[in-house]
Design an enzyme around this catalytic site. Structure first.
Site, short mmCIF file in Angstrom:
data_model
loop_
_atom_site.label_atom_id
_atom_site.label_comp_id
_atom_site.label_asym_id
_atom_site.label_seq_id
_atom_site.Cartn_x
_atom_site.Cartn_y
_atom_site.Cartn_z
N HIS A 193 14.30 -2.34 -2.27
CA HIS A 193 13.78 -2.50 -3.64
C HIS A 193 14.69 -3.47 -4.40
CE1 HIS A 193 11.36 -1.29 -7.07
NE2 HIS A 193 12.48 -1.35 -7.78
N LYS B 274 0.85 -1.20 0.00
CA LYS B 274 0.00 0.00 0.00
C LYS B 274 0.88 1.24 0.00
CE LYS B 274 -3.89 -2.09 0.34
NZ LYS B 274 -4.88 -2.01 -0.71
C1 GRF Z 1 11.16 -7.93 -1.84
O1 GRF Z 1 11.59 -8.38 -3.09
C2 GRF Z 1 11.41 -6.45 -1.70
O2 GRF Z 1 12.50 -6.02 -2.44
C3 GRF Z 1 10.14 -5.87 -2.24
O3 GRF Z 1 9.13 -6.75 -1.83
C4 GRF Z 1 9.66 -8.05 -1.66
C5 GRF Z 1 9.29 -8.53 -0.29
O4 GRF Z 1 9.69 -9.85 -0.09
N1 GRF Z 1 9.98 -4.51 -1.79
P1 GRF Z 1 9.54 -10.53 1.34
O5 GRF Z 1 8.05 -10.50 1.69
O6 GRF Z 1 10.36 -9.76 2.31
O7 GRF Z 1 10.03 -11.93 1.15
#
Ligand code: GRF
Length: 197
Positions: free
Chosen positions: A107, A89
């Site tokens: 990211h 969100k």
């Molecule tokens: C990760 O790839 C992060 O870079 C992105 O969302 C994903 C979350 O993965 N912002 P997780 O739920 O921490 O395994």
């Protein structure tokens, strides 16, 4: 000791990794709270199992009420640092303002490449493979009012292999995410991150 809130909507591997990292290393921070919009996600299940307090904040009919609820909850726990870890969100503007330079995000690309609205999850890795880029990686950055545009804190790259698929690339990048996110949290908790404009 810094009080940390993690916002997560999915599997929660970054949340779990940071939680364990804080527990097993002498880092000057503690996760006080998980905020999610999805009561069935991996992050929430982990919080329940490990007695981590959590709060589900969902879309209400009136966004102002929802935004106020974030504010009240974060105030109640005296949160010093917010970590976005796969939170699906948009962070309301009142929170971005109140927590200026106190919200980090992870990211899965080398920002500014493959950032911004629409670049999330597997879409990022598909775009990297389609563009035949030789390098990809992960970035920890501060959150401001523009998607994926805040100051970069840490970045680490890897070689994209000829044999890589979006899935194989995402798995290797996730390992990088785990290591640089914990490192960035440690730096923040030591007050070692300085933003220069
Ligand atoms: C990760 O790839 C992060 O870079 C992105 O969302 C994903 C979350 O993965 N912002 P997780 O739920 O921490 O395994």
């Amino acid at each position: 000791m810094k009080n940390i809130a993690v916002f997560a909507s999915g599997t929660g591997s970054n949340f779990i990794n940071i939680y364990n990292g804080l527990k097993n290393n002498s880092i000057n921070g503690e996760i006080k709270l998980l905020i999610s919009n999805n009561s069935n996600c991996g992050a929430v299940l982990f919080a329940i199992k490990n007695n981590i307090e959590y709060k589900i904040i969902n879309d209400f009919r009136f966004p102002i009420e929802k935004n106020k609820e974030y504010e009240l909850v974060l105030n109640f726990y005296r949160i010093d640092l917010i970590l976005l870890a796969g939170f699906m969100k948009k962070i309301p503007e009142n929170i971005v303002r109140l927590y200026k330079n106190k919200i980090l995000n992870i990211h899965p690309s080398l920002l500014p490449k493959y950032g911004g609205q629409g670049f999330y999850g597997m879409k990022v890795h598909e775009a990297v493979i389609d563009s035949k880029d030789k390098l990809s990686g992960a970035t920890v950055h501060f959150v401001n009012e523009h998607y994926d545009k805040g100051a970069i804190v840490l970045q680490k790259s890897l070689n994209v292999l000829k044999s890589d698929t979006p899935e194989s690339l995402s798995k290797r990048i996730l390992k990088i995410e785990h290591s640089i996110y914990l490192e960035a949290v440690n730096l923040f908790c030591l007050d070692k991150i300085k933003i220069q404009y």
